[in-house]
Design a protein around this motif. Structure first.
Motif, PDB file in Angstrom:
ATOM      1  N   GLN A 157       0.828  -1.203   0.000  1.00 36.78           N
ATOM      2  CA  GLN A 157       0.000   0.000   0.000  1.00 36.78           C
ATOM      3  C   GLN A 157       0.865   1.257   0.000  1.00 36.78           C
ATOM      4  OE1 GLN A 157      -2.605  -1.523   3.427  1.00 36.78           O
ATOM      5  NE2 GLN A 157      -3.821   0.098   2.529  1.00 36.78           N
TER       6      GLN A 157
ATOM      7  N   HIS B 195     -12.459  -9.665  10.080  1.00 37.16           N
ATOM      8  CA  HIS B 195     -11.960  -9.112   8.826  1.00 37.16           C
ATOM      9  C   HIS B 195     -11.644 -10.279   7.896  1.00 37.16           C
ATOM     10  CE1 HIS B 195     -10.506  -5.895   6.336  1.00 37.16           C
ATOM     11  NE2 HIS B 195     -10.442  -5.032   7.341  1.00 37.16           N
TER      12      HIS B 195
ATOM     13  N   GLU C 179      -5.457  -7.037   8.803  1.00 36.85           N
ATOM     14  CA  GLU C 179      -5.243  -5.594   8.802  1.00 36.85           C
ATOM     15  C   GLU C 179      -4.722  -5.169  10.168  1.00 36.85           C
ATOM     16  OE1 GLU C 179      -6.148  -1.357   9.112  1.00 36.85           O
ATOM     17  OE2 GLU C 179      -7.114  -2.939  10.263  1.00 36.85           O
TER      18      GLU C 179
ATOM     19  N   THR D 221      -8.964   5.211   0.138  1.00 39.42           N
ATOM     20  CA  THR D 221      -8.113   5.076   1.321  1.00 39.42           C
ATOM     21  C   THR D 221      -8.646   5.905   2.478  1.00 39.42           C
ATOM     22  OG1 THR D 221      -6.135   4.669  -0.021  1.00 39.42           O
ATOM     23  CG2 THR D 221      -5.788   5.434   2.232  1.00 39.42           C
TER      24      THR D 221
ATOM     25  N   THR E 294     -12.247   4.855   3.686  1.00 33.22           N
ATOM     26  CA  THR E 294     -12.191   3.636   4.496  1.00 33.22           C
ATOM     27  C   THR E 294     -11.614   3.922   5.865  1.00 33.22           C
ATOM     28  OG1 THR E 294     -11.861   2.329   2.472  1.00 33.22           O
ATOM     29  CG2 THR E 294     -11.335   1.264   4.556  1.00 33.22           C
ATOM     30  N   SER E 295     -10.548   4.724   5.911  1.00 36.64           N
ATOM     31  CA  SER E 295      -9.927   5.070   7.185  1.00 36.64           C
ATOM     32  C   SER E 295     -10.889   5.862   8.066  1.00 36.64           C
ATOM     33  CB  SER E 295      -8.654   5.893   6.945  1.00 36.64           C
ATOM     34  OG  SER E 295      -8.069   6.271   8.160  1.00 36.64           O
TER      35      SER E 295
ATOM     36  N   HIS F 101     -13.446   3.515   9.447  1.00 37.36           N
ATOM     37  CA  HIS F 101     -12.812   2.625  10.421  1.00 37.36           C
ATOM     38  C   HIS F 101     -12.677   3.296  11.780  1.00 37.36           C
ATOM     39  CE1 HIS F 101     -10.419  -0.788  11.656  1.00 37.36           C
ATOM     40  NE2 HIS F 101      -9.472   0.012  12.096  1.00 37.36           N
TER      41      HIS F 101
ATOM     42  N   HIS G 157     -18.045  -1.850   6.234  1.00 38.67           N
ATOM     43  CA  HIS G 157     -16.648  -1.461   6.437  1.00 38.67           C
ATOM     44  C   HIS G 157     -15.690  -2.486   5.834  1.00 38.67           C
ATOM     45  CE1 HIS G 157     -12.940  -1.540   9.099  1.00 38.67           C
ATOM     46  NE2 HIS G 157     -12.816  -0.471   8.367  1.00 38.67           N
TER      47      HIS G 157
ATOM     48  N   SER H 248     -13.072  -2.010   2.787  1.00 39.47           N
ATOM     49  CA  SER H 248     -11.646  -2.297   2.983  1.00 39.47           C
ATOM     50  C   SER H 248     -11.122  -3.225   1.906  1.00 39.47           C
ATOM     51  CB  SER H 248     -11.424  -2.922   4.369  1.00 39.47           C
ATOM     52  OG  SER H 248     -11.781  -2.035   5.390  1.00 39.47           O
ATOM     53  N   ASN H 249     -11.938  -4.219   1.532  1.00 35.62           N
ATOM     54  CA  ASN H 249     -11.525  -5.145   0.473  1.00 35.62           C
ATOM     55  C   ASN H 249     -11.459  -4.445  -0.883  1.00 35.62           C
ATOM     56  OD1 ASN H 249     -11.424  -7.234   2.337  1.00 35.62           O
ATOM     57  ND2 ASN H 249     -13.489  -7.950   1.895  1.00 35.62           N
TER      58      ASN H 249
ATOM     59  N   TYR I  48     -11.030  -1.322  -1.479  1.00 34.68           N
ATOM     60  CA  TYR I  48      -9.967  -0.324  -1.497  1.00 34.68           C
ATOM     61  C   TYR I  48      -8.604  -0.944  -1.808  1.00 34.68           C
ATOM     62  CZ  TYR I  48      -6.401   1.139   2.015  1.00 34.68           C
ATOM     63  OH  TYR I  48      -5.257   1.379   2.709  1.00 34.68           O
TER      64      TYR I  48
END
Length: 314
Positions: free
Chosen positions: A110, A179, A183, A258, A261-262, A265, A276, A280-281, A283
């Motif tokens: 990432q 998840h 992560e 990014t 999602t953050s 989260h 969520h 995340s997946n 992203y």
């Protein structure tokens, strides 16, 4: 499973739930994930081969693009096979050290992707704002140095994330990670120990890597747009701007996903868990899928390279 009687210990195995709340339909969700995985492997593999074999593409922009494609391949291979094993084979267990390894490589790739997007923005800045000095600034030595710095920065900065988990966190409330991959924060939240240092370091990585890159990408494009609008001819402005459109799209979709999602989260307390996890997946899986398509559609040299590769020689 959750630990009872107030007994906490460091587990040897974690259990990944996949997508909580959608367990009954995960086998169907695995189908588009698998298709995306195959297309990402094919698309990025073709990009790497074309840039490697076509001497006309041995230019900074395409070399950076090949490195970005390699990063996307690594990111896809890090998470998708295990994810599909969870969805289709109910293979939810993952060893503690394997989980930390997946965490390290996922977040490293990432950070590398973010760094390569910054490098590509710098290439566009030099090409448009300093066109006469482009070849003098972005020499082969400079290209190697940029790629090495991006790789080393990601590797060194992310190393502390799994190390802090392994060395500082000795007691866990549960072995179940809600998840579909390991992560960093999803693992940290399981600990019964003080996780302040882990959370602070995670924020430090986010701001020092992604935040730094975003700021300088925006600065690059501020100078680029200023230079483009100063061009006297409309055709010249369009041509200059057109060389940036693919990168702008890739940059926007990566960073919007990014930060969105953050944000969810950390602050989206009323968002359903499966929303969520799906975000995340996506992203992580969308950029490897979309990047080769976007650059293939927008870049004439790559389209010609693909046609040349696929067309039988007479």
């Amino acid at each position: 499973m959750p630990l009872t009687n107030g007994t906490y210990f460091k587990p040897s195995v974690f259990t990944l739930t996949g997508i909580p709340g959608l367990e009954s339909v995960q086998h169907w969700i695995g189908i588009p994930f698998f298709i995306s995985f195959v297309l990402a492997i094919i698309g990025n593999g073709l990009l790497i081969i074309i840039v490697r074999t076509e001497r006309a593409l041995h230019e900074p922009m395409f070399i950076f693009l090949a490195v970005l494609a390699t990063t996307d391949l690594g990111l896809t291979l890090c998470i998708t096979p295990k994810m599909l094993a969870i969805f289709w084979l109910q293979s939810r267990e993952i060893y503690f050290d394997s989980c930390l390894t997946q965490m390290y490589f996922t977040h490293t790739f990432q950070c590398m992707e973010s760094g390569m997007l910054l490098a590509m923005a710098f290439d566009r800045y030099v090409a448009i704002c300093e066109p006469l000095r482009h070849s003098a600034i972005l020499t082969k030595k400079a290209l190697v140095s940029i790629v090495m710095v991006v790789t080393l920065r990601a590797s060194v900065v992310i190393t502390m994330c799994p190390l802090l988990v392994k060395l500082r966190l000795e007691h866990f409330r549960t072995t179940v990670i809600t998840h579909s991959y390991c992560e960093h924060m999803a693992v940290v939240k399981l600990a019964a120990d003080n996780v302040r240092a882990n959370k602070v370091y995670g924020l430090f990585v986010a701001f020092s890597v992604l935040g730094f890159d975003v700021i300088f990408i925006f600065l690059s494009y501020a100078f680029i747009f200023q230079a483009v609008f100063k061009l006297p001819q409309k055709e010249a402005r369009f041509k200059a701007f057109n060389t940036c459109t693919a990168h702008i799209f890739v940059f926007l979709q990566f960073y919007i996903l990014t930060f969105f999602t953050s944000f969810i989260h950390r602050f989206g307390f009323n968002v359903a868990p499966y929303v969520h996890i799906l975000l995340s997946n996506l992203y992580l899986l969308l950029p490897p899928l979309l990047n080769p398509i976007v650059y293939g559609v927008k870049t004439k040299q790559i389209r010609e390279g693909v046609l040349k590769m696929l067309t039988p020689k007479s």
